[in-house]
Design a protein around this motif. Structure first.
Motif, PDB file in Angstrom:
ATOM      1  N   ALA A 113      28.598  39.976  46.380  1.00  0.00           N
ATOM      2  CA  ALA A 113      29.893  40.680  45.888  1.00  0.00           C
ATOM      3  C   ALA A 113      29.412  42.029  45.330  1.00  0.00           C
ATOM      4  O   ALA A 113      28.140  42.321  45.069  1.00  0.00           O
ATOM      5  CB  ALA A 113      30.577  39.823  44.987  1.00  0.00           C
TER       6      ALA A 113
ATOM      7  N   GLN B  30      33.578  43.719  41.360  1.00  0.00           N
ATOM      8  CA  GLN B  30      34.002  42.640  41.460  1.00  0.00           C
ATOM      9  C   GLN B  30      33.681  41.508  40.473  1.00  0.00           C
ATOM     10  O   GLN B  30      34.575  40.767  40.082  1.00  0.00           O
ATOM     11  CB  GLN B  30      33.698  42.049  42.959  1.00  0.00           C
ATOM     12  CG  GLN B  30      34.501  42.737  44.050  1.00  0.00           C
ATOM     13  CD  GLN B  30      33.949  42.379  45.284  1.00  0.00           C
ATOM     14  OE1 GLN B  30      33.066  41.827  45.569  1.00  0.00           O
ATOM     15  NE2 GLN B  30      34.724  42.826  46.436  1.00  0.00           N
TER      16      GLN B  30
ATOM     17  N   ASN C 161      38.247  45.807  44.814  1.00  0.00           N
ATOM     18  CA  ASN C 161      39.006  45.631  43.297  1.00  0.00           C
ATOM     19  C   ASN C 161      39.603  44.242  43.484  1.00  0.00           C
ATOM     20  O   ASN C 161      39.812  43.383  43.055  1.00  0.00           O
ATOM     21  CB  ASN C 161      39.307  46.492  42.669  1.00  0.00           C
ATOM     22  CG  ASN C 161      38.488  47.561  42.084  1.00  0.00           C
ATOM     23  OD1 ASN C 161      37.071  47.313  42.214  1.00  0.00           O
ATOM     24  ND2 ASN C 161      38.740  48.729  41.615  1.00  0.00           N
TER      25      ASN C 161
ATOM     26  N   ALA D 274      38.455  40.766  43.912  1.00  0.00           N
ATOM     27  CA  ALA D 274      37.856  40.190  42.874  1.00  0.00           C
ATOM     28  C   ALA D 274      38.626  38.740  42.531  1.00  0.00           C
ATOM     29  O   ALA D 274      38.097  37.965  41.876  1.00  0.00           O
ATOM     30  CB  ALA D 274      37.776  41.203  41.643  1.00  0.00           C
TER      31      ALA D 274
END
Length: 266
Positions: free
Chosen positions: A201, A205, A231, A234
Motif C-alpha cells: 500500500a 493509505q 486515498n 484506504a
C-alpha cells in the motif's frame, strides 16, 4: 447522522485547481466535500459540484463558520451566504470552525445561533471544530451531546489526541480527523513506510486506514487523480494489531494547526 468515512478536504484549493480536484473526486466516487468560509472557495466548490453531474441529494457538504461571524445575526447571515455560494439550500453539516478567541462572543450565543440554523433548515446537522475537552463540555451543556454531530480535530500518527478522543467517545461524539498526513510529514516516517511495504500500500493509505479503523472520518486533500484514488482505497486496507501498535508509538504531540486564535490545548 452518519458522516461519510472519507471526504475531500478543500483547504488551500481554489479556482481551476479545485474544480479539477472535485471533478476527479466525483468521478472516482467521492460524495463528501469539506470547506469553510475562511477558505474563500465555497463559490468555486459550488460551481464545481454544479458542473459535476452528481445530484445534490447524493452529496454530503460540510462548511465551517468563521470567528468573525459568531454574533447571532451574523452567523445566520453568513451561513445563508455560504449556501448561496455553494448553490444549495442547505449544507449537511455546519461547524463552528474555532472556538471564539478569549470568549469574545459567548459560546451560548454562537452555538444557539447554530442550533437555530438547523431548526431553519439551513443545515441538517451541527457540530464543532478544534474544541478541547473543556470547550466540548461547555458545548454539551448548551446543546446536549446528541446535537453535536462531530468535533473536527487535528489527528494523525504524530498527534493522536488521546485524552480528547477518549472524552468524545465517552460522550458519544463522532471524531472527524483533519491534517491526517500532517502536511506529508508522516509519509516519510520509516515505520509508516515499512507498514505500507508490508501491505503493498502507500504511506498515505496506511495513515488514513489507521484513522478509519478507529472510527474517525477523514478529509484528505489532493490535486492529483492518482492520489485521490489511492486515498479512497484506504477504506479497503486493514491494518493488524501489530501495525496499529507500532503507529500508536509514533505519537509525539506534534501539532501542525496551531494559529494564534487556538484555545489552550489538552
Amino acid at each position: 447522522m452518519n458522516i461519510p468515512a472519507i471526504g475531500l478536504g478543500t483547504y488551500r484549493l481554489k479556482g481551476q485547481v479545485l474544480t479539477d480536484s472535485v471533478h476527479n473526486a466525483l468521478e472516482l466516487g467521492y460524495r463528501a466535500f469539506d470547506t469553510a468560509q475562511i477558505y474563500e472557495n465555497e463559490a468555486d466548490l459550488g460551481e464545481a459540484i454544479a458542473s459535476g453531474q452528481v445530484p445534490r441529494e447524493q452529496l454530503f457538504l460540510t462548511t465551517k463558520v468563521w470567528i468573525s461571524n459568531f454574533h447571532h445575526d451574523d452567523l445566520l447571515a453568513s451561513l445563508r451566504e455560504s449556501l448561496a455560494k455553494l448553490r444549495t439550500d442547505h449544507v449537511d453539516l455546519a461547524l463552528i470552525h474555532w472556538p471564539s478567541p478569549n470568549n469574545e462572543v459567548p459560546m451560548r450565543e454562537y452555538l444557539g445561533a447554530l442550533r437555530e440554523a438547523k431548526a431553519l433548515g439551513l443545515t441538517k446537522a451541527i457540530g464543532v471544530s478544534n474544541f478541547t475537552i473543556d470547550l466540548t463540555r461547555q458545548a454539551i451543556e448548551i446543546l446536549g451531546a446528541d446535537a453535536i454531530a462531530t468535533n473536527q480535530i487535528e489527528v494523525h500518527p504524530y498527534l493522536q489526541n488521546r485524552a480528547l478522543i477518549a472524552y468524545l467517545r465517552e460522550q458519544g461524539i463522532h471524531v472527524t480527523a483533519f491534517m491526517s498526513l500532517a502536511y506529508g510529514a508522516v509519509l516519510k516516517d520509516p515505520v509508516i513506510q515499512a507498514i505500507a511495504d508490508k501491505h503493498q500500500a502507500s504511506a498515505a493509505q496506511v495513515a488514513l486506514a489507521w484513522a478509519l479503523q478507529q472510527g474517525y472520518a477523514v478529509i484528505p486533500s489532493s490535486t492529483k487523480r492518482e492520489n485521490l484514488a489511492g486515498n479512497l482505497q484506504a477504506t479497503q486496507l486493514r491494518l493488524d494489531d501489530e501495525d496499529m501498535a507500532r503507529i500508536a508509538d509514533l505519537d509525539r504531540g506534534e501539532r501542525v494547526a496551531n494559529p494564534g486564535i487556538a484555545p489552550a490545548w489538552d
